[in-house]
Design a protein around this motif. Structure first.
Motif, PDB file in Angstrom:
ATOM      1  N   THR A   5       0.660  -1.317  -0.084  1.00 27.29           N
ATOM      2  CA  THR A   5      -0.178   0.024   0.194  1.00 27.29           C
ATOM      3  C   THR A   5       0.894   1.378  -0.014  1.00 27.29           C
ATOM      4  OG1 THR A   5      -0.078  -0.036   2.434  1.00 27.29           O
ATOM      5  CG2 THR A   5      -2.029  -1.196   1.175  1.00 27.29           C
ATOM      6  N   TYR A   6       2.075   1.189   0.203  1.00 28.13           N
ATOM      7  CA  TYR A   6       2.922   2.252   0.437  1.00 28.13           C
ATOM      8  C   TYR A   6       2.542   3.558   0.912  1.00 28.13           C
ATOM      9  CZ  TYR A   6       4.450  -0.206  -3.945  1.00 28.13           C
ATOM     10  OH  TYR A   6       4.880  -1.186  -5.013  1.00 28.13           O
ATOM     11  N   PRO A   7       2.530   3.332   2.465  1.00 22.36           N
ATOM     12  CA  PRO A   7       1.791   4.522   3.210  1.00 22.36           C
ATOM     13  C   PRO A   7       2.665   5.657   3.355  1.00 22.36           C
ATOM     14  CG  PRO A   7       2.295   2.595   4.587  1.00 22.36           C
ATOM     15  CD  PRO A   7       2.461   1.982   3.169  1.00 22.36           C
ATOM     16  N   GLN A   8       4.018   5.227   3.472  1.00 20.68           N
ATOM     17  CA  GLN A   8       4.800   6.529   3.865  1.00 20.68           C
ATOM     18  C   GLN A   8       5.120   7.380   2.539  1.00 20.68           C
ATOM     19  OE1 GLN A   8       8.682   5.680   5.776  1.00 20.68           O
ATOM     20  NE2 GLN A   8       7.605   3.788   6.783  1.00 20.68           N
ATOM     21  N   THR A   9       5.176   6.473   1.295  1.00 16.02           N
ATOM     22  CA  THR A   9       5.344   7.110   0.065  1.00 16.02           C
ATOM     23  C   THR A   9       4.079   7.862  -0.285  1.00 16.02           C
ATOM     24  OG1 THR A   9       6.569   5.282  -0.827  1.00 16.02           O
ATOM     25  CG2 THR A   9       5.476   6.565  -2.507  1.00 16.02           C
ATOM     26  N   LYS A  10       2.795   7.602  -0.069  1.00 14.24           N
ATOM     27  CA  LYS A  10       1.942   8.359  -0.193  1.00 14.24           C
ATOM     28  C   LYS A  10       1.716   9.640   0.532  1.00 14.24           C
ATOM     29  CE  LYS A  10      -1.149   4.765  -0.056  1.00 14.24           C
ATOM     30  NZ  LYS A  10      -2.462   3.888  -0.044  1.00 14.24           N
ATOM     31  N   GLN A  11       2.135   9.372   1.886  1.00 18.34           N
ATOM     32  CA  GLN A  11       2.149  10.428   2.848  1.00 18.34           C
ATOM     33  C   GLN A  11       2.938  11.624   2.282  1.00 18.34           C
ATOM     34  OE1 GLN A  11       4.851  11.976   4.942  1.00 18.34           O
ATOM     35  NE2 GLN A  11       3.458  13.489   5.496  1.00 18.34           N
ATOM     36  N   VAL A  12       4.332  11.398   1.572  1.00 11.94           N
ATOM     37  CA  VAL A  12       5.396  12.222   1.300  1.00 11.94           C
ATOM     38  C   VAL A  12       5.049  12.890  -0.168  1.00 11.94           C
ATOM     39  CG1 VAL A  12       6.889  10.683   0.181  1.00 11.94           C
ATOM     40  CG2 VAL A  12       7.693  12.680   1.273  1.00 11.94           C
ATOM     41  N   LEU A  13       4.298  11.784  -0.928  1.00 13.48           N
ATOM     42  CA  LEU A  13       3.576  12.599  -2.120  1.00 13.48           C
ATOM     43  C   LEU A  13       2.629  13.785  -1.938  1.00 13.48           C
ATOM     44  CD1 LEU A  13       3.365   9.249  -4.195  1.00 13.48           C
ATOM     45  CD2 LEU A  13       4.789  11.348  -4.933  1.00 13.48           C
ATOM     46  N   ASN A  14       1.760  13.382  -0.981  1.00 11.32           N
ATOM     47  CA  ASN A  14       0.963  14.377  -0.710  1.00 11.32           C
ATOM     48  C   ASN A  14       1.349  15.566  -0.089  1.00 11.32           C
ATOM     49  OD1 ASN A  14      -1.800  14.747  -1.220  1.00 11.32           O
ATOM     50  ND2 ASN A  14      -2.704  13.526   0.230  1.00 11.32           N
ATOM     51  N   GLN A  15       2.466  15.282   0.800  1.00 15.69           N
ATOM     52  CA  GLN A  15       3.157  16.545   1.325  1.00 15.69           C
ATOM     53  C   GLN A  15       3.813  17.365   0.275  1.00 15.69           C
ATOM     54  OE1 GLN A  15       3.514  17.458   4.829  1.00 15.69           O
ATOM     55  NE2 GLN A  15       4.212  19.366   3.566  1.00 15.69           N
ATOM     56  N   ALA A  16       4.137  16.662  -0.840  1.00 10.51           N
ATOM     57  CA  ALA A  16       4.948  17.510  -1.896  1.00 10.51           C
ATOM     58  C   ALA A  16       3.954  18.270  -2.872  1.00 10.51           C
ATOM     59  CB  ALA A  16       5.667  16.462  -2.890  1.00 10.51           C
ATOM     60  N   VAL A  17       2.649  17.638  -2.774  1.00  7.52           N
ATOM     61  CA  VAL A  17       1.606  18.048  -3.496  1.00  7.52           C
ATOM     62  C   VAL A  17       1.303  19.676  -2.784  1.00  7.52           C
ATOM     63  CG1 VAL A  17      -1.058  17.950  -3.955  1.00  7.52           C
ATOM     64  CG2 VAL A  17       0.610  15.916  -4.762  1.00  7.52           C
ATOM     65  N   ALA A  18       0.951  19.574  -1.480  1.00 10.81           N
ATOM     66  CA  ALA A  18       0.542  20.663  -0.805  1.00 10.81           C
ATOM     67  C   ALA A  18       2.009  21.652  -0.997  1.00 10.81           C
ATOM     68  CB  ALA A  18       0.396  20.266   0.589  1.00 10.81           C
ATOM     69  N   ASP A  19       3.006  21.333  -0.818  1.00  5.96           N
ATOM     70  CA  ASP A  19       4.203  22.216  -0.760  1.00  5.96           C
ATOM     71  C   ASP A  19       4.485  22.941  -2.196  1.00  5.96           C
ATOM     72  OD1 ASP A  19       4.767  22.213   2.101  1.00  5.96           O
ATOM     73  OD2 ASP A  19       5.860  20.637   1.948  1.00  5.96           O
ATOM     74  N   ILE A  20       4.450  22.224  -2.834  1.00  2.74           N
ATOM     75  CA  ILE A  20       4.533  22.692  -4.469  1.00  2.74           C
ATOM     76  C   ILE A  20       3.321  23.368  -4.771  1.00  2.74           C
ATOM     77  CG2 ILE A  20       4.896  22.042  -6.923  1.00  2.74           C
ATOM     78  CD1 ILE A  20       5.985  19.257  -5.946  1.00  2.74           C
ATOM     79  N   TYR A  21       2.404  23.349  -4.604  1.00  2.00           N
ATOM     80  CA  TYR A  21       1.063  24.299  -4.734  1.00  2.00           C
ATOM     81  C   TYR A  21       1.138  25.530  -4.188  1.00  2.00           C
ATOM     82  CZ  TYR A  21      -3.089  25.776  -6.062  1.00  2.00           C
ATOM     83  OH  TYR A  21      -4.347  26.793  -6.436  1.00  2.00           O
ATOM     84  N   LYS A  22       2.107  25.337  -2.913  1.00  2.00           N
ATOM     85  CA  LYS A  22       2.195  26.831  -2.148  1.00  2.00           C
ATOM     86  C   LYS A  22       3.105  27.390  -2.731  1.00  2.00           C
ATOM     87  CE  LYS A  22       0.876  28.158   2.350  1.00  2.00           C
ATOM     88  NZ  LYS A  22       0.707  27.620   3.824  1.00  2.00           N
ATOM     89  N   ALA A  23       4.339  26.812  -3.204  1.00  2.00           N
ATOM     90  CA  ALA A  23       5.713  27.172  -3.789  1.00  2.00           C
ATOM     91  C   ALA A  23       5.176  28.205  -4.902  1.00  2.00           C
ATOM     92  CB  ALA A  23       6.488  26.031  -3.942  1.00  2.00           C
ATOM     93  N   ILE A  24       4.267  27.367  -5.862  1.00  2.00           N
ATOM     94  CA  ILE A  24       3.769  28.086  -7.071  1.00  2.00           C
ATOM     95  C   ILE A  24       3.426  29.480  -6.842  1.00  2.00           C
ATOM     96  CG2 ILE A  24       2.157  27.854  -8.841  1.00  2.00           C
ATOM     97  CD1 ILE A  24       2.839  25.126  -9.035  1.00  2.00           C
ATOM     98  N   SER A  25       2.367  29.638  -5.754  1.00  2.80           N
ATOM     99  CA  SER A  25       1.721  30.887  -5.232  1.00  2.80           C
ATOM    100  C   SER A  25       2.787  31.910  -4.824  1.00  2.80           C
ATOM    101  CB  SER A  25       0.657  30.491  -4.127  1.00  2.80           C
ATOM    102  OG  SER A  25       0.326  31.749  -3.580  1.00  2.80           O
ATOM    103  N   ILE A  26       3.916  31.361  -4.158  1.00  2.00           N
ATOM    104  CA  ILE A  26       4.921  32.158  -3.700  1.00  2.00           C
ATOM    105  C   ILE A  26       5.801  32.949  -4.921  1.00  2.00           C
ATOM    106  CG2 ILE A  26       7.210  32.384  -2.289  1.00  2.00           C
ATOM    107  CD1 ILE A  26       5.715  30.151  -0.465  1.00  2.00           C
ATOM    108  N   ILE A  27       5.985  31.935  -5.783  1.00  2.00           N
ATOM    109  CA  ILE A  27       6.779  32.292  -7.043  1.00  2.00           C
ATOM    110  C   ILE A  27       5.980  33.227  -7.754  1.00  2.00           C
ATOM    111  CG2 ILE A  27       7.723  31.527  -9.007  1.00  2.00           C
ATOM    112  CD1 ILE A  27       8.574  29.295  -7.702  1.00  2.00           C
ATOM    113  N   ARG A  28       4.502  33.140  -7.653  1.00  2.00           N
ATOM    114  CA  ARG A  28       3.702  33.744  -8.815  1.00  2.00           C
ATOM    115  C   ARG A  28       3.641  35.276  -8.041  1.00  2.00           C
ATOM    116  NH1 ARG A  28       0.805  32.389 -12.536  1.00  2.00           N
ATOM    117  NH2 ARG A  28       0.529  30.178 -11.964  1.00  2.00           N
TER     118      ARG A  28
END
Length: 152
Positions: A5-28
């Motif tokens: 089920t890759y529980p830790q992988t899914k968690q870090v992927l979702n952390q990346a989703v949140a952080d990248i989205y917010k990073a895009i906002s900061i760069i914009r």
């Protein structure tokens, strides 16, 4: 795919989703509020940075879905989960300060991607590992380029 089920992988992927989205906002914000020496070429560069992060966001989100996860998809979720802090936009921020903030942003992302590499290696999820490796290479390059612009 295996039954794992890759529980830790899914968690870090979702952390990346949140952080990248917010990073895009900061760069914009940097793109919109940029003033001063370097504006003519740096303003265009911000679009390239956003496009690069958006590509990683899409790839990581889709991998999360393939592993049976559900990527964060609302501003509320991004704000609750992301470790990045947004500040109110201002035309008064000097160019060097703005670029230093982006260096910090990309260094944070590089650390997150290294976590992703460790977790996906531990759980033997090679595809997500490759995605994190690609994102890390980009983050390190952008950080290096921004530092060079700042003579750091």
């Amino acid at each position: 795919m295996t039954e794992h089920t890759y529980p830790q992988t899914k968690q870090v992927l979702n952390q990346a989703v949140a952080d990248i989205y917010k990073a895009i906002s900061i760069i914009r914000q940097a793109h919109w509020y940029m003033r001063g020496q370097g504006f003519l070429y740096l303003h265009k560069q911000m679009d390239k940075l956003i496009d690069g992060l958006d590509g990683h966001l899409d790839e990581l989100s889709e991998r999360l879905i393939m592993l049976g996860g559900a990527p964060y998809s609302t501003l509320k979720e991004y704000d609750q989960v992301s470790q990045l802090v947004e500040v109110e936009g201002s035309f008064e921020v000097p160019m060097a300060e703005r670029l230093n903030r982006l260096v910090d942003l990309y260094e944070y992302l590089a650390t997150l991607y290294r976590q992703g590499l460790a977790v996906t290696d531990e759980e033997n999820e090679a595809v997500a590992n490759g995605l994190f490796a690609d994102a890390l290479a980009d983050a390190e390059k952008v950080s290096w380029m921004l530092k060079a612009e700042l003579s750091r």
